[in-house]
Enzyme design. Sequence first.
Site, PDB file in Angstrom:
ATOM      1  N   PHE A 151       0.771  -1.170  -0.132  1.00  0.00           N
ATOM      2  CA  PHE A 151       0.028  -0.051   0.175  1.00  0.00           C
ATOM      3  C   PHE A 151       0.813   1.310   0.102  1.00  0.00           C
ATOM      4  CE2 PHE A 151       0.939  -0.059   4.716  1.00  0.00           C
ATOM      5  CZ  PHE A 151       1.162   1.471   4.608  1.00  0.00           C
ATOM      6  N   GLU A 178      -4.913  -4.065  -2.004  1.00  0.00           N
ATOM      7  CA  GLU A 178      -6.471  -3.917  -2.122  1.00  0.00           C
ATOM      8  C   GLU A 178      -7.087  -2.591  -1.260  1.00  0.00           C
ATOM      9  OE1 GLU A 178      -4.734  -6.263  -0.589  1.00  0.00           O
ATOM     10  OE2 GLU A 178      -5.504  -6.953   1.068  1.00  0.00           O
ATOM     11  N   SER A 228       5.291  -7.092   3.289  1.00  0.00           N
ATOM     12  CA  SER A 228       5.665  -7.357   4.928  1.00  0.00           C
ATOM     13  C   SER A 228       6.507  -8.645   4.726  1.00  0.00           C
ATOM     14  CB  SER A 228       4.671  -7.371   6.156  1.00  0.00           C
ATOM     15  OG  SER A 228       3.666  -8.398   5.375  1.00  0.00           O
ATOM     16  N   CYS A 283       9.572   1.822   3.334  1.00  0.00           N
ATOM     17  CA  CYS A 283      10.847   0.635   3.541  1.00  0.00           C
ATOM     18  C   CYS A 283      12.068   1.190   3.793  1.00  0.00           C
ATOM     19  CB  CYS A 283      10.483  -0.417   2.640  1.00  0.00           C
ATOM     20  SG  CYS A 283      10.978   0.240   0.994  1.00  0.00           S
ATOM     21  N   GLU A 384       9.643  -3.768  13.195  1.00  0.00           N
ATOM     22  CA  GLU A 384       9.091  -2.725  12.260  1.00  0.00           C
ATOM     23  C   GLU A 384       7.832  -2.022  12.687  1.00  0.00           C
ATOM     24  OE1 GLU A 384       7.756  -4.191   8.329  1.00  0.00           O
ATOM     25  OE2 GLU A 384       8.644  -2.261   7.677  1.00  0.00           O
TER      26      GLU A 384
END
Length: 491
Positions: A151, A178, A228, A283, A384
């Site tokens: 996303f 999505e 992920s 990221c 994270e």
Amino acid sequence: MSVKKLRSYIDGRWTETSAGQSRDVVNPATGEVIATVPLADSAEVDAAVSAAATAFPAWRRTPPEDRIQPLFKLKMLLEEHIDEIGKIITQENGKTFAEAKAEMRRAIENVEVACGIPMMMQGYNLEDVARGIDETMIRQPLGVVAAITPFNFPGMIPFWFLPYAIATGNTFILKPSERVPLTMEYVFGLLEKTGLPNGVVSLVNGAKTAVDALIDHPKVRAVSFVGSTAVARYIYARAGQNGKRCQCQGGAKNHVVILPDADMKTATQIISDSAFGCAGQRCLAVSIAVTVGEAQKNFRDSIANAATNLKVGYGLDPDVQMGPVITRESQARVESLIAAGEKEGAKVLLDGRNAKIAGYESGSFVKPTILDDVPASSELADTEIFGPVLSLIHADNLDDALRFLERSAYGNQASLFTSSGAAARRFRYEAPAGNIGINIGVAAPMAYFPFSGWKNSFFGDLHGQGRDSVEFYTDKKVVIERWGEEHSRKF
Ligand code: NAD
């Protein structure tokens, strides 16, 4: 705003999905539902793969020079519509309009690089490997390939794959997140105008069922994934088990080391942007700042000051510098991780929990947060967070800082701020991450370099972007030829 019902793009046509399931797409700043996205079932994925497989033989035979012509058109269309795309990204993802346009610049750069395929795809050869025998290596496309994307960069990440996949002669299926499907719906509307033959690119909206159908489909030859670590690991294992070529980019926990000789003012600005830009949902966002020696006090004060002054709000408001996180659930998760860090002994220097943004009370906002004295051994130091939270850790010297980085399970990025060439050289040499920044906050490789994560941030060997992409999307074939009468070997 009216609620749009999305469709998939298969075989050159927008198709109503046959699947019964769907989910809402929510603007994270306003909390409004802006679209519903159908979640494709395996039959829909099969239709996309069949169309891609049918399109492949003719596309593969299309000369590379002709295959890149639609990409030149796409570049022009992306440039022309960058504002519209940027607006959609902000509406569905939450990042600021400037951040949204910046990610589209990197997307466009990847299209530009892929236009060099007639050169990049060339093989090599050698005459007379034995008397009268010549040997040639040629690259051929794989067939149907797929990408599954996250996303946080709805516009850029699909472009780490799509331009290279089709320029090398493959046919390509995208399954975007999505949570942010609107950007690619718009982009596929542009792709439709480029003259690409039907089935060369397809868009399938969906979630786990669609992903599983893609990675299990016998006609899909290669899978690219970004998301992920847990899902990256799962896809790498399952698609690999099914014999597919895979490149799976996972999560991250990035460190910046600040030496006492760094230019503190510049370092603060750059690190603040890295930690809090895109609400920390990059990221390559810096998540832990390791201050060395005397850097501790100066940096702690200056970063707290910079973070306090950031204007948080709706990314379409021109003076806003940081938007919301993606969902309410994400907000709750980030806030609970801050609380967990506190329990483990961290001090909350700046608390962004329970943020209230006037006019956007239904948004999922977390303001910039700084945790000081985070214990190096704490769970938080290894987790994270994927939100606007910067942890501060102190080290006595560069040796200790590097040892701390070594322990991390992730290896997406590591950065150093210093004015010492020797320290920089040592860091570049020893830091255990695939993307290194020296006085750089977000060490995002340009499109003509590989996006090089290590450890739990990447599963595979060939990375996205640039030359690695050409390797990933092609099979090598070696041809050994003898045409003369000469025989060098005696039987
Ligand atoms: P995610 O893993 O939840 O989702 C990514 C994609 O996988 C989506 O398309 C989703 O539909 C699909 N998916 C989710 N769960 C699945 C499952 N159980 N089985 C099969 N498919 C599944 O990731 P996200 O929340 O969208 O993105 C954020 C994550 O992505 C962060 O961890 C971030 O670090 C990472 N990321 C990494 C890079 C990189 O270059 N390494 C770049 C961007 C984002």
